[in-house]
Design an enzyme around this catalytic site. Structure first.
Site, short mmCIF file in Angstrom:
data_model
loop_
_atom_site.label_atom_id
_atom_site.label_comp_id
_atom_site.label_asym_id
_atom_site.label_seq_id
_atom_site.Cartn_x
_atom_site.Cartn_y
_atom_site.Cartn_z
N LYS A 1 -70.68 -3.42 -75.28
CA LYS A 1 -69.34 -3.09 -75.55
C LYS A 1 -69.48 -1.60 -75.48
O LYS A 1 -70.00 -0.88 -74.34
CB LYS A 1 -68.68 -3.76 -76.59
CG LYS A 1 -68.81 -5.20 -77.00
CD LYS A 1 -68.23 -5.77 -77.71
CE LYS A 1 -68.13 -7.23 -77.91
NZ LYS A 1 -67.47 -8.22 -78.79
N HIS B 1 -63.23 -10.70 -70.47
CA HIS B 1 -63.62 -10.68 -71.77
C HIS B 1 -62.09 -10.56 -72.48
O HIS B 1 -61.24 -9.81 -72.27
CB HIS B 1 -64.56 -9.41 -71.99
CG HIS B 1 -65.16 -9.72 -73.28
ND1 HIS B 1 -64.37 -9.30 -74.56
CD2 HIS B 1 -66.24 -10.32 -73.78
CE1 HIS B 1 -65.03 -9.62 -75.63
NE2 HIS B 1 -66.20 -9.90 -75.27
N GLU C 1 -61.57 -9.00 -74.99
CA GLU C 1 -61.17 -7.58 -75.51
C GLU C 1 -60.42 -6.80 -74.03
O GLU C 1 -59.55 -5.85 -74.51
CB GLU C 1 -62.37 -6.72 -75.79
CG GLU C 1 -62.63 -6.99 -77.15
CD GLU C 1 -64.04 -7.08 -77.51
OE1 GLU C 1 -64.93 -6.35 -76.91
OE2 GLU C 1 -64.70 -7.81 -78.54
N GLU D 1 -65.84 -18.05 -75.27
CA GLU D 1 -65.64 -17.27 -76.45
C GLU D 1 -64.47 -17.39 -76.91
O GLU D 1 -63.38 -16.79 -76.66
CB GLU D 1 -65.99 -15.87 -75.89
CG GLU D 1 -67.15 -15.44 -75.18
CD GLU D 1 -67.62 -14.24 -75.44
OE1 GLU D 1 -68.82 -13.92 -75.79
OE2 GLU D 1 -66.81 -12.89 -75.06
N GLY E 1 -67.01 -11.27 -83.24
CA GLY E 1 -67.12 -10.38 -84.18
C GLY E 1 -66.56 -10.52 -85.67
O GLY E 1 -66.57 -9.69 -86.58
N SER F 1 -70.11 -14.33 -82.59
CA SER F 1 -71.15 -14.25 -83.79
C SER F 1 -72.22 -14.94 -83.59
O SER F 1 -72.84 -15.76 -84.60
CB SER F 1 -70.20 -14.87 -84.97
OG SER F 1 -69.03 -13.78 -85.28
N GLY G 1 -72.56 -10.25 -78.61
CA GLY G 1 -72.16 -8.73 -78.83
C GLY G 1 -73.11 -8.10 -79.94
O GLY G 1 -74.12 -7.80 -79.55
P1 13P Z 1 -70.21 -10.96 -81.17
O1 13P Z 1 -71.33 -11.38 -80.83
O2 13P Z 1 -70.24 -9.44 -81.98
O3 13P Z 1 -69.43 -11.88 -82.14
O4 13P Z 1 -69.35 -10.60 -79.92
C1 13P Z 1 -69.32 -11.49 -78.94
C2 13P Z 1 -68.91 -11.30 -77.70
O5 13P Z 1 -67.49 -10.83 -77.60
C3 13P Z 1 -69.75 -11.12 -76.53
O6 13P Z 1 -68.85 -10.95 -75.27
#
Ligand code: 13P
Length: 256
Positions: free
Chosen positions: A11, A95, A97, A167, A173, A213, A234
């Site tokens: 990220k 993704h 985000e 995801e 997160g 996570s 992430g």
């Molecule tokens: P986390 O592993 O921090 O939950 O993030 C997952 C993610 O968005 C991977 O692309």
């Protein structure tokens, strides 16, 4: 038949110096692992330095995003041609985000997937439902629609390199991963839908990663599931020791 794959999505973290320092610490910890493929997705400014640092190592490097056109008046964007020119081999598409903050719609995911395949970039297409959608029992519909639009107009014969990441947005997160059973259920829906969208051969060989996570202490049980072929990580991928433990704890599929 599906080799496990673990990818790090950094990220908006790590400068070029921090990215290459990560590789220096990380690579000795994972280089003897032949069962799991490893890909790092750093920020755009770290990409050239990390591609160079990873040369000759069994680690691949890709971009977290890209435009679908080769060039044009699109301030701030990076094209697939630019990514392949510096040696990037993979790209994340869709993704959550990017979907949420940068208007990466299903239609754009489709354009980007076509561009990635045309340029020889291995695409990891991310799909997943929001918590309200899960609560309203819409998970299967959401996943199927995201996948159908992503694959629209693409020849089955071109889909060999495709990787999908499931995801669930509520797990990203949050510190609360989907249970292996919940994740496996979604992966099965995705693989079944791939049979109708892309045919049984592509459905059987396409790797479907879980993201949300993932940690060293939950990766073994998650990857023990039949349809889960690895993880997109992430937060827990930012530390070299922690990320190497995730890779060490992966449960490879039997016979691979
Ligand atoms: P986390 O592993 O921090 O939950 O993030 C997952 C993610 O968005 C991977 O692309």
């Amino acid at each position: 038949m599906r080799k496990t794959l673990v990818a790090a999505n950094w990220k908006m973290f790590k400068t070029p110096a921090e990215s290459t320092a990560f590789l220096t610490s990380f690579y000795p910890l994972i280089k003897s692992n032949a069962t799991t493929e490893v890909i790092l997705f750093p920020s755009m400014t770290s990409l050239p330095a990390l591609v160079d640092a990873a040369r000759g190592k069994s680690v691949e490097v890709g971009s977290q995003c890209m435009h679908w056109l080769d060039e044009g008046a699109y301030t701030g964007e990076t094209s697939p041609t630019m990514l392949t020119a510096i040696g990037a081999t993979h790209v994340l598409i869709g993704h959550s985000e990017r979907r949420r903050y940068f208007n990466e719609t299903d239609a754009r995911v489709n354009l980007k997937l076509k561009a990635a395949l045309a340029h020889g970039l291995t695409p990891i297409v991310c799909i997943g439902e929001h918590s309200e959608e899960r609560e309203r029992n819409l998970t299967a519909n959401v996943l199927k629609l995201q996948l159908s639009v992503a694959l629209e107009g693409i020849e089955r014969s071109a889909l060999g390199p495709l990787v999908i990441a499931y995801e669930p947005v509520w797990a990203i997160g949050s510190g609360h991963n989907a249970t292996p059973a919940v994740a496996e259920d979604a992966h099965e829906i995705i693989r079944d839908h791939l049979v109708s969208e892309a045919g049984p051969e592509i459905a059987a060989t396409t790797r479907i990663l879980y993201g949300g996570s993932v940690k060293p202490d939950n990766i073994a049980e998650i990857t023990r599931m039949e349809n889960i072929d690895g993880a997109l990580v992430g937060g827990a991928s930012l530390d070299p020791v922690c990320f190497s433990q995730i890779i060490a704890n992966v449960t490879p599929h039997p016979g691979v």
